[in-house]
Scaffold this active site. Sequence first.
Site, PDB file in Angstrom:
ATOM      1  N   GLU A   1       4.367  -5.121   7.303  1.00  0.00           N
ATOM      2  CA  GLU A   1       3.657  -4.122   7.917  1.00  0.00           C
ATOM      3  C   GLU A   1       4.408  -3.914   9.299  1.00  0.00           C
ATOM      4  O   GLU A   1       4.131  -2.828   9.899  1.00  0.00           O
ATOM      5  CB  GLU A   1       1.982  -4.458   8.190  1.00  0.00           C
ATOM      6  CG  GLU A   1       1.575  -4.411   6.592  1.00  0.00           C
ATOM      7  CD  GLU A   1       1.565  -5.592   5.656  1.00  0.00           C
ATOM      8  OE1 GLU A   1       2.288  -6.649   5.947  1.00  0.00           O
ATOM      9  OE2 GLU A   1       0.911  -5.542   4.546  1.00  0.00           O
TER      10      GLU A   1
ATOM     11  N   ALA B   1       0.810  -1.235   0.133  1.00  0.00           N
ATOM     12  CA  ALA B   1      -0.018  -0.072  -0.108  1.00  0.00           C
ATOM     13  C   ALA B   1       0.914   1.203  -0.086  1.00  0.00           C
ATOM     14  O   ALA B   1       1.938   1.206   0.322  1.00  0.00           O
ATOM     15  CB  ALA B   1      -0.957   0.041   1.211  1.00  0.00           C
TER      16      ALA B   1
ATOM     17  N   GLU C   1      -0.769  -9.286  -0.691  1.00  0.00           N
ATOM     18  CA  GLU C   1      -1.951  -9.465  -0.590  1.00  0.00           C
ATOM     19  C   GLU C   1      -2.665  -9.308  -1.997  1.00  0.00           C
ATOM     20  O   GLU C   1      -3.652 -10.199  -2.174  1.00  0.00           O
ATOM     21  CB  GLU C   1      -2.627  -8.604   0.256  1.00  0.00           C
ATOM     22  CG  GLU C   1      -1.942  -8.866   1.582  1.00  0.00           C
ATOM     23  CD  GLU C   1      -2.202  -7.606   2.643  1.00  0.00           C
ATOM     24  OE1 GLU C   1      -1.831  -6.372   2.450  1.00  0.00           O
ATOM     25  OE2 GLU C   1      -3.107  -7.888   3.678  1.00  0.00           O
TER      26      GLU C   1
HETATM   27  N1  CAA Z   1       4.714   3.066  -0.551  1.00  0.00           N
HETATM   28  C1  CAA Z   1       4.831   4.470  -1.278  1.00  0.00           C
HETATM   29  N2  CAA Z   1       6.207   4.372  -1.700  1.00  0.00           N
HETATM   30  C2  CAA Z   1       7.191   3.391  -1.797  1.00  0.00           C
HETATM   31  C3  CAA Z   1       6.559   2.304  -1.235  1.00  0.00           C
HETATM   32  C4  CAA Z   1       5.351   2.035  -0.657  1.00  0.00           C
HETATM   33  N3  CAA Z   1       4.845   0.948  -0.038  1.00  0.00           N
HETATM   34  N4  CAA Z   1       7.583   1.287  -1.413  1.00  0.00           N
HETATM   35  C5  CAA Z   1       8.515   2.151  -2.075  1.00  0.00           C
HETATM   36  N5  CAA Z   1       8.289   3.202  -2.275  1.00  0.00           N
HETATM   37  C6  CAA Z   1       8.871   4.354  -2.919  1.00  0.00           C
HETATM   38  C7  CAA Z   1      10.035   4.956  -1.890  1.00  0.00           C
HETATM   39  O1  CAA Z   1       9.576   5.808  -1.016  1.00  0.00           O
HETATM   40  C8  CAA Z   1      11.252   5.338  -3.119  1.00  0.00           C
HETATM   41  O2  CAA Z   1      10.439   6.661  -3.385  1.00  0.00           O
HETATM   42  P1  CAA Z   1      11.723   7.997  -3.606  1.00  0.00           P
HETATM   43  O3  CAA Z   1      12.548   7.800  -4.624  1.00  0.00           O
HETATM   44  O4  CAA Z   1      10.747   9.102  -4.101  1.00  0.00           O
HETATM   45  O5  CAA Z   1      12.140   8.066  -2.167  1.00  0.00           O
HETATM   46  C9  CAA Z   1      10.935   4.470  -4.300  1.00  0.00           C
HETATM   47  O6  CAA Z   1       9.533   3.683  -4.183  1.00  0.00           O
HETATM   48  C10 CAA Z   1      11.858   3.485  -4.448  1.00  0.00           C
HETATM   49  O7  CAA Z   1      11.966   2.471  -3.142  1.00  0.00           O
HETATM   50  P2  CAA Z   1      13.283   2.723  -2.231  1.00  0.00           P
HETATM   51  O8  CAA Z   1      14.275   3.851  -2.465  1.00  0.00           O
HETATM   52  O9  CAA Z   1      12.939   2.551  -0.924  1.00  0.00           O
HETATM   53  O10 CAA Z   1      13.918   1.519  -3.097  1.00  0.00           O
HETATM   54  P3  CAA Z   1      14.763   0.180  -2.333  1.00  0.00           P
HETATM   55  O11 CAA Z   1      15.498  -0.488  -3.377  1.00  0.00           O
HETATM   56  O12 CAA Z   1      15.868   1.152  -1.483  1.00  0.00           O
HETATM   57  O13 CAA Z   1      14.121  -0.524  -1.269  1.00  0.00           O
HETATM   58  C11 CAA Z   1      12.012  -1.709  -0.746  1.00  0.00           C
HETATM   59  C12 CAA Z   1      13.080  -1.207  -1.938  1.00  0.00           C
HETATM   60  C13 CAA Z   1      12.793  -2.819   0.174  1.00  0.00           C
HETATM   61  C14 CAA Z   1      10.747  -2.193  -1.274  1.00  0.00           C
HETATM   62  C15 CAA Z   1      11.379  -0.445   0.009  1.00  0.00           C
HETATM   63  O14 CAA Z   1      11.166   0.423  -0.848  1.00  0.00           O
HETATM   64  C16 CAA Z   1      10.517  -0.652   0.966  1.00  0.00           C
HETATM   65  O15 CAA Z   1      10.639  -1.421   2.056  1.00  0.00           O
HETATM   66  N6  CAA Z   1       9.371  -0.287   0.834  1.00  0.00           N
HETATM   67  C17 CAA Z   1       8.128  -0.476   1.516  1.00  0.00           C
HETATM   68  C18 CAA Z   1       7.812  -1.809   1.543  1.00  0.00           C
HETATM   69  C19 CAA Z   1       6.632  -1.997   2.541  1.00  0.00           C
HETATM   70  O16 CAA Z   1       6.713  -1.543   3.761  1.00  0.00           O
HETATM   71  N7  CAA Z   1       5.243  -2.461   2.226  1.00  0.00           N
HETATM   72  C20 CAA Z   1       4.108  -2.573   2.922  1.00  0.00           C
HETATM   73  C21 CAA Z   1       3.626  -1.249   3.076  1.00  0.00           C
HETATM   74  S1  CAA Z   1       2.156  -1.337   4.248  1.00  0.00           S
HETATM   75  C22 CAA Z   1       0.733  -2.155   3.460  1.00  0.00           C
HETATM   76  O17 CAA Z   1       1.112  -2.637   2.162  1.00  0.00           O
HETATM   77  C23 CAA Z   1      -0.422  -2.121   4.431  1.00  0.00           C
HETATM   78  C24 CAA Z   1      -1.391  -3.226   3.978  1.00  0.00           C
HETATM   79  O18 CAA Z   1      -1.444  -4.411   3.951  1.00  0.00           O
HETATM   80  C25 CAA Z   1      -2.730  -2.708   3.201  1.00  0.00           C
END
Ligand code: CAA
Length: 269
Positions: free
Chosen positions: A142, A74, A122
């Site tokens: 999460e 998300a 999901e």
């Molecule tokens: N939401 C918003 N933006 C996201 C994102 C997300 N879930 N995942 C990545 N991005 C964005 C980053 O903020 C970044 O944007 P900027 O360049 O503007 O800073 C861009 O995508 C690239 O990401 P990273 O620079 O972080 O890339 P990385 O290679 O260093 O890491 C990653 C990749 C490990 C996937 C890391 O991006 C990450 O941990 N993302 C979040 C994953 C996460 O926690 N997902 C769960 C979200 S909560 C959820 O989904 C709730 C639910 O069940 C409904």
Amino acid sequence: MAEPSTQENGPDVRVERDGGIAIVTIDRPRALNALSPEVLSTILGTFEALAAEGSDVRGVLLTGAGGRAFVAGADIRAMAQFTPEQAEETARLGHRVAAAIEGLAAPVIACVDGFALGGGLELALACDFIYATDASSFGQPEVHLGLIPGFGGTVRLPRAVGLARAKELIYTGRRIDTAEALAIGLVARSFADRESLFAGARATLDEVGANAAPAVGLAKRVLVDAAGRRTESATELEVAGFGDAFRTQDMREGVAAFVEKREPEFTGA
Ligand code: CAA
């Protein structure tokens, strides 16, 4: 046969049609295809439109653009300021998307090439099965953000991998690679690269397409309904839990830390 066609289906979702096969691509690579409420609504509208076509659609491949992610979850930025009520509303939207995918008579294969995390995993779990490239990874991270899964992970992940493994994945938030995902039954089949992934998925849809379409549709309906007998009440529990996470300080800290690119300092509050 008609030429394949491509259509923009609203913000960040593309649909390519090749005969009876639809390839739905979440195309928001700058955010690793993260699911904002707008993207979720567009995916919902896309699957509703495919359902309205009836038997003209014989299979769907759902994927992400950009070569790095299926969907990284998300949209954390969009969620940062959510009230618990807005969180619940978004969780319900996620559940409606999953229900639309499960409600489509034709098979839907999640074609994962890269990260399938949180709401992304999901979304993949709502598909009939998951095919993935070897370089992909999977997880429900999460809890790292002070959240819990909100788009069906607490309900569908245990069904896919068993309760104990689902608990392990959800409590730790750790990522597993395709080999491990294959071993625990989360991924149905793995491929060396994106090209062979799509060739394999197309070949499976062709194999299914050679069968009686009403029988496949009925089998899907019964499989989904039997597995999900209590889905509606179970997902309501998840909606309430997801909203409650937004009442905690740790959730605000976890999400802020991600946006500010620092480690979270959780206090347990
Ligand atoms: N939401 C918003 N933006 C996201 C994102 C997300 N879930 N995942 C990545 N991005 C964005 C980053 O903020 C970044 O944007 P900027 O360049 O503007 O800073 C861009 O995508 C690239 O990401 P990273 O620079 O972080 O890339 P990385 O290679 O260093 O890491 C990653 C990749 C490990 C996937 C890391 O991006 C990450 O941990 N993302 C979040 C994953 C996460 O926690 N997902 C769960 C979200 S909560 C959820 O989904 C709730 C639910 O069940 C409904």
